[in-house]
Design a protein around this motif. Structure first.
Motif: not given
Length: 429
Positions: A37, A42, A46, A83, A88, A175
């Motif tokens: 992470l 992040v 995502a 997560k 991640q 996350k």
């Protein structure tokens, strides 16, 4: 009892795991890209799986992609972000019918694997950019997902408590990332995040179902052999002990129902046997409909609308979640701690313990009824560096004694108390 998952390294930092169960008619194949992470990266990461889900270089049109899935007897693609501890996980998966049920003798394992490989490794990237329309669409969906966590005050309170409790720890990073960063996502930044994932992530490929995984394994082996990678290594998350005074934070917001969230550090979990006993203990404390938090704090004392506990063995953290009236917040906190102290003294019966074990036995048996649940279970084992099947866990649970539970709850230390209260009310004295 033999561990059923077969795992092997098929390329640099790429692992293929399979488990066969003939009761299924389908196979699930997932590619999981695992990275540390990182607050700065992040959010861009995502959005990647959802852009990939829109199509590939050879099939950039989402409608055409879904037609191809229909031709594969209704195979389905899924994308997600998760997560686990301080990592991640970016996931793309496909579920398709097994070869045995193909009407014209098609090799469905190969066909589904090739499609998943194409989605993951041959994306619609031109001149270092994802498709602009797809990027903007998924960027908006990501923003909505992040906003939904804030709008749901129960989720928001849980996140805020974790933020306060784990300040400066990687496990506190969200996350899906952060709205201010999602606003800045571009086709270039998303493509850059994708390329970094492919080059640096530890890759865990999972195959669950009734089919022969070897064809899928060989396809992935050849594809990843073509890629130059410098992957990370996953380290077991170290549990931090509780330090200093208990952190207590009260925030006011325009809400009707108050939220009380309490974060605890679970210390000295240096073996899977101890973690298993801790899981049973926390289940007895607040993880089932027959738990003490539910029966006593919610039902008998009527101090909460809901009250439950949850244990994350990857971080060594137990959270207690409750919805309260502002005037009952302090009483609820004291009652929750009183239930924990009661268990620490051993003031519970063997019947209470057996009911909790039965709950876990039922839940663990259900794991094998779902390809997705199996996928999640064995990924968690890989991330934790353990090799325990649901059946093995049932056996471990059955051996947990009352003294084991007492020892387990005495490893629980209060770290943070967070209250989200209505603006026009005061919490109880």
């Amino acid at each position: 009892m033999e561990y059923p998952l077969i795992r092997e390294c098929i390329a640099n930092g790429v692992y293929f795991s399979s488990i066969t169960d003939k009761k299924f008619k389908h196979n699930r194949i997932s590619v999981n890209l695992i990275v540390k992470l990182d607050r700065e990266k992040v959010t861009d990461r995502a959005v990647v799986p959802f852009i990939l889900r829109q199509g590939s270089k050879n099939c950039p049109d989402f409608t055409d992609l879904n037609k191809k899935l229909c031709d594969l007897y209704g195979a389905s693609l899924d994308a997600g972000v998760d997560k686990i501890g301080e990592y991640q996980m970016i996931t793309l998966g496909i579920i398709g019918v097994d070869n045995r049920f193909a009407l014209s003798g098609e090799d469905m394992v190969q066909e589904c694997t090739r499609m998943l490989c194409e989605i993951v490794l041959e994306p619609d990237i031109t001149n270092g950019k994802f498709n602009a329309k797809n990027t903007e669409l998924e960027k908006q969906y990501l923003l909505e997902t992040i906003s939904s966590e804030i709008n749901d005050k129960r989720t928001y309170a849980n996140i805020r408590c974790k933020d306060i409790m784990c300040k400066d720890e990687a496990c506190a990073i969200k996350k899906y990332g952060y709205a201010e960063d999602a606003q800045k996502i571009t086709p270039e930044s998303a493509a850059k995040a994708y390329q970094e994932l492919i080059e640096t992530a530890q890759v865990e490929i999972m195959f669950e179902g009734c089919g022969d995984p070897n064809a899928a394994k060989e396809i992935f082996r050849k594809k990843f052999a073509e890629i130059t990678r410098n992957p990370i290594s996953i380290a077991k998350c170290c549990t931090r002990p509780q330090q200093g005074e208990v952190k207590q934070v009260v925030e006011k917001m325009d809400v009707k129902q108050g939220k009380l969230v309490m974060g605890f550090r679970v210390e000295n979990m240096d073996s899977y046997t101890k973690m298993n006993a801790e899981r049973v203990a926390i289940g007895l404390f607040g993880g089932t409909a027959s738990s003490f938090l539910f029966k006593n704090v919610r039902e008998k004392m009527s101090l909460c609308y809901y009250c439950s506990s949850q244990y994350d063995r990857h971080t060594g953290i137990m959270m207690v979640y409750s919805g309260v009236e502002a005037v009952n917040a302090q009483k609820a906190k004291e009652a929750i701690l009183a239930q924990l102290e009661m268990m620490q003294r051993g003031d519970f019966s063997e019947k209470d313990l057996e009911e909790t074990k039965l709950f876990f036995k039922t839940a663990l048996k259900a794991t094998g009824d779902s390809l997705g649940a199996m996928d999640s279970w064995y990924l968690a084992q890989i991330m934790g560096g353990t090799e325990v099947s649901p059946d093995m866990e049932i056996e471990l649970c059955s051996k947990v004694t009352k003294q084991d539970v007492i020892d387990a709850v005495n490893c629980v230390k209060l770290d943070t108390v967070y209250m989200l209260m209505p603006q026009d009310e005061k919490e109880g004295e």
